[in-house]
Write a protein that holds these residues in place. Structure first.
Motif, PDB file in Angstrom:
ATOM      1  N   ARG A 154       0.862  -1.178   0.000  1.00  0.00           N
ATOM      2  CA  ARG A 154       0.000   0.000   0.000  1.00  0.00           C
ATOM      3  C   ARG A 154       0.901   1.232   0.000  1.00  0.00           C
ATOM      4  NH1 ARG A 154      -0.194  -0.966   5.593  1.00  0.00           N
ATOM      5  NH2 ARG A 154       0.267   0.953   6.714  1.00  0.00           N
ATOM      6  N   ALA A 155       0.384   2.289  -0.591  1.00  0.00           N
ATOM      7  CA  ALA A 155       1.147   3.532  -0.671  1.00  0.00           C
ATOM      8  C   ALA A 155       0.166   4.681  -0.834  1.00  0.00           C
ATOM      9  CB  ALA A 155       2.112   3.491  -1.850  1.00  0.00           C
ATOM     10  N   THR A 156       0.674   5.870  -0.655  1.00  0.00           N
ATOM     11  CA  THR A 156      -0.113   7.070  -0.912  1.00  0.00           C
ATOM     12  C   THR A 156       0.520   7.780  -2.103  1.00  0.00           C
ATOM     13  OG1 THR A 156      -0.641   7.294   1.433  1.00  0.00           O
ATOM     14  CG2 THR A 156      -0.933   9.244   0.050  1.00  0.00           C
ATOM     15  N   LEU A 157      -0.294   8.059  -3.102  1.00  0.00           N
ATOM     16  CA  LEU A 157       0.146   8.819  -4.265  1.00  0.00           C
ATOM     17  C   LEU A 157      -0.167  10.280  -3.990  1.00  0.00           C
ATOM     18  CD1 LEU A 157       1.132   9.120  -7.203  1.00  0.00           C
ATOM     19  CD2 LEU A 157      -1.232   8.669  -7.919  1.00  0.00           C
ATOM     20  N   ARG A 158       0.876  11.093  -3.892  1.00  0.00           N
ATOM     21  CA  ARG A 158       0.680  12.536  -3.682  1.00  0.00           C
ATOM     22  C   ARG A 158       0.829  13.221  -5.027  1.00  0.00           C
ATOM     23  NH1 ARG A 158       2.673  15.708   1.255  1.00  0.00           N
ATOM     24  NH2 ARG A 158       0.618  14.976   1.891  1.00  0.00           N
ATOM     25  N   ILE A 159      -0.202  13.978  -5.386  1.00  0.00           N
ATOM     26  CA  ILE A 159      -0.209  14.741  -6.630  1.00  0.00           C
ATOM     27  C   ILE A 159      -0.308  16.211  -6.246  1.00  0.00           C
ATOM     28  CG2 ILE A 159      -1.407  15.172  -8.803  1.00  0.00           C
ATOM     29  CD1 ILE A 159      -2.453  12.284  -8.629  1.00  0.00           C
ATOM     30  N   GLN A 160       0.635  17.000  -6.738  1.00  0.00           N
ATOM     31  CA  GLN A 160       0.681  18.425  -6.427  1.00  0.00           C
ATOM     32  C   GLN A 160       0.620  19.229  -7.726  1.00  0.00           C
ATOM     33  OE1 GLN A 160       4.487  17.777  -4.412  1.00  0.00           O
ATOM     34  NE2 GLN A 160       3.601  18.775  -2.613  1.00  0.00           N
TER      35      GLN A 160
END
Length: 180
Positions: A98-104
């Motif tokens: 599992r991971a978190t995709l950070r989009i900025q």
């Protein structure tokens, strides 16, 4: 005689204490060197991942590659503008990873609602000549942001993945979603 005995005892105690202090300092130094070696190993592994990620992105005609362990964002030119993407909070679980995709967003405008595709799998070969194996994908959706600059965190479950293996994550087809 008593003074001489006291002096000998004091000298003996002083030598004993200084030997203990030296051993303690040596032990602390060994711990510091060990911690430094672990940090250097981690930095070397991260450098390899960053180099691989940059090489994959240089050849990518569609989307952006992120490699777990690179700890470095990548830029994607999309239909909603230039985006910085990174993987955070990577952990192994029973289903894979599992991971978190950070989009900025890089503009001063809030991000619109958007969708995209996340692919993941294994990379076999070298970054010059590689093959994507056991590729899976999922669609992602993000609501419109109200503030700028915008950050969107999307939780990902990357089934069948192990962060200790040469895993890739590729994000592509970022498109605005009409909410009317």
């Amino acid at each position: 005689m008593t003074r001489r005995l006291l002096r000998l005892l004091a000298l003996g105690s002083l030598f004993t204490l200084s030997a203990c202090a030296q051993q303690r300092e040596v032990h602390q130094m060994q711990q510091s060197v060990s911690a430094l070696n672990q940090d250097m190993t981690k930095l070397n592994q991260e450098t390899v991942k960053i180099t691989q990620q940059n090489a994959l992105n240089a050849k990518s005609a569609s989307g952006v590659y992120l490699l777990p362990g690179s700890n470095t964002p990548a830029r994607l030119e999309s239909q909603i503008g230039t985006l910085r993407m990174s993987l955070m909070n990577i952990a192994q679980n029973a289903d894979g990873m599992r991971a978190t995709l950070r989009i900025q967003g890089e503009s001063n405008d809030p991000l619109p609602a958007f969708s995209g595709t996340v692919e993941w799998g294994l990379i076999q070969g070298t970054t010059d000549s590689y093959q994507e194996v056991n590729v899976k994908n999922q669609l992602i959706n993000a609501p419109a942001s109200l503030l700028a600059p915008s950050d969107v965190d999307i939780p990902l479950q990357l089934s069948g993945s192990d962060p200790k293996q040469p895993v890739f994550v590729r994000i592509h087809d970022i498109q605005p979603v009409n909410t009317q």
